[in-house]
Design a protein around this motif. Sequence first.
Motif, PDB file in Angstrom:
ATOM      1  N   GLY A   1      25.353  43.106   3.012  1.00 45.80           N
ATOM      2  CA  GLY A   1      26.420  43.830   2.350  1.00 45.80           C
ATOM      3  C   GLY A   1      26.124  44.135   0.898  1.00 45.80           C
ATOM      4  N   THR A   2      27.179  44.369   0.142  1.00 47.39           N
ATOM      5  CA  THR A   2      27.032  44.755  -1.262  1.00 47.39           C
ATOM      6  C   THR A   2      27.622  43.720  -2.221  1.00 47.39           C
ATOM      7  N   GLN A   3      28.189  42.650  -1.696  1.00 44.69           N
ATOM      8  CA  GLN A   3      28.757  41.576  -2.517  1.00 44.69           C
ATOM      9  C   GLN A   3      27.849  40.361  -2.414  1.00 44.69           C
ATOM     10  N   VAL A   4      27.242  39.965  -3.531  1.00 48.50           N
ATOM     11  CA  VAL A   4      26.426  38.762  -3.526  1.00 48.50           C
ATOM     12  C   VAL A   4      27.348  37.581  -3.221  1.00 48.50           C
ATOM     13  N   PRO A   5      27.029  36.794  -2.185  1.00 51.12           N
ATOM     14  CA  PRO A   5      27.906  35.675  -1.819  1.00 51.12           C
ATOM     15  C   PRO A   5      28.061  34.671  -2.956  1.00 51.12           C
ATOM     16  N   ASN A   6      29.264  34.171  -3.128  1.00 52.44           N
ATOM     17  CA  ASN A   6      29.528  33.130  -4.125  1.00 52.44           C
ATOM     18  C   ASN A   6      28.899  31.819  -3.671  1.00 52.44           C
ATOM     19  N   GLY A   7      28.534  31.001  -4.631  1.00 51.85           N
ATOM     20  CA  GLY A   7      28.054  29.666  -4.322  1.00 51.85           C
ATOM     21  C   GLY A   7      26.579  29.559  -3.996  1.00 51.85           C
ATOM     22  N   LEU A   8      25.824  30.642  -4.098  1.00 50.99           N
ATOM     23  CA  LEU A   8      24.387  30.540  -3.838  1.00 50.99           C
ATOM     24  C   LEU A   8      23.718  29.819  -5.000  1.00 50.99           C
ATOM     25  N   PRO A   9      22.736  28.962  -4.704  1.00 53.55           N
ATOM     26  CA  PRO A   9      22.092  28.213  -5.781  1.00 53.55           C
ATOM     27  C   PRO A   9      21.080  29.032  -6.588  1.00 53.55           C
ATOM     28  N   HIS A  10      20.635  30.154  -6.066  1.00 55.69           N
ATOM     29  CA  HIS A  10      19.596  30.948  -6.736  1.00 55.69           C
ATOM     30  C   HIS A  10      20.213  32.030  -7.611  1.00 55.69           C
ATOM     31  N   HIS A  11      19.680  32.153  -8.843  1.00 55.55           N
ATOM     32  CA  HIS A  11      20.120  33.215  -9.748  1.00 55.55           C
ATOM     33  C   HIS A  11      18.948  33.756 -10.556  1.00 55.55           C
ATOM     34  N   GLN A  12      17.740  33.629  -9.983  1.00 55.59           N
ATOM     35  CA  GLN A  12      16.559  34.105 -10.674  1.00 55.59           C
ATOM     36  C   GLN A  12      16.325  35.581 -10.381  1.00 55.59           C
ATOM     37  N   VAL A  13      16.061  35.934  -9.123  1.00 55.48           N
ATOM     38  CA  VAL A  13      15.752  37.318  -8.748  1.00 55.48           C
ATOM     39  C   VAL A  13      16.681  37.753  -7.622  1.00 55.48           C
ATOM     40  N   LEU A  14      17.202  38.961  -7.765  1.00 54.87           N
ATOM     41  CA  LEU A  14      18.021  39.590  -6.727  1.00 54.87           C
ATOM     42  C   LEU A  14      17.285  40.834  -6.274  1.00 54.87           C
ATOM     43  N   LEU A  15      17.015  40.940  -4.992  1.00 55.75           N
ATOM     44  CA  LEU A  15      16.303  42.088  -4.426  1.00 55.75           C
ATOM     45  C   LEU A  15      17.294  42.922  -3.638  1.00 55.75           C
TER      46      LEU A  15
END
Length: 145
Positions: free
Chosen positions: A78-92
């Motif tokens: 989808g188009t909404q990055v899920p809340n609560g993911l531990p990764h915040h370095q790279v978004l592809l």
Amino acid sequence: MTEVAFHFNAPDKLSYACRLLRKACNSSAQVVVMGAEDLVAALDATLWTFAPTAFVPHCLASADPDTLRQTPVVLGQGTQVPNGLPHHQVLLNLGSELLTGFETFEKIIEVVTLDEQDRASARLRWKHYADRGYPLVRHDLSLKA
């Protein structure tokens, strides 16, 4: 502020994403991949078979928290990055729309194919980022071939 990198002229999103994710894993990067449900499912399957001697550890964003923390590549839909993911370095972003929640990442990579519709939607995303002052980097993949 999030750095925005556009990778233009990708001949095939799936094969390019697989190579990019393998490179990211080799450099110990943590990546969240977002895209349409069918594209993410195809990527999930392709990551198991694209290289006979390489494996890119990955899981779906719906995995349990321990698995998410231990897995360098997380696949979301989808188009909404899920809340609560531990990764915040790279978004592809393999999709054609702007992702909600991209600003929580150090870097977002937008993959754009040769398809004119894909290029047109990328121009809108580029304008969105530029209008808000995000640093933009352009990678023309046709120059690397």
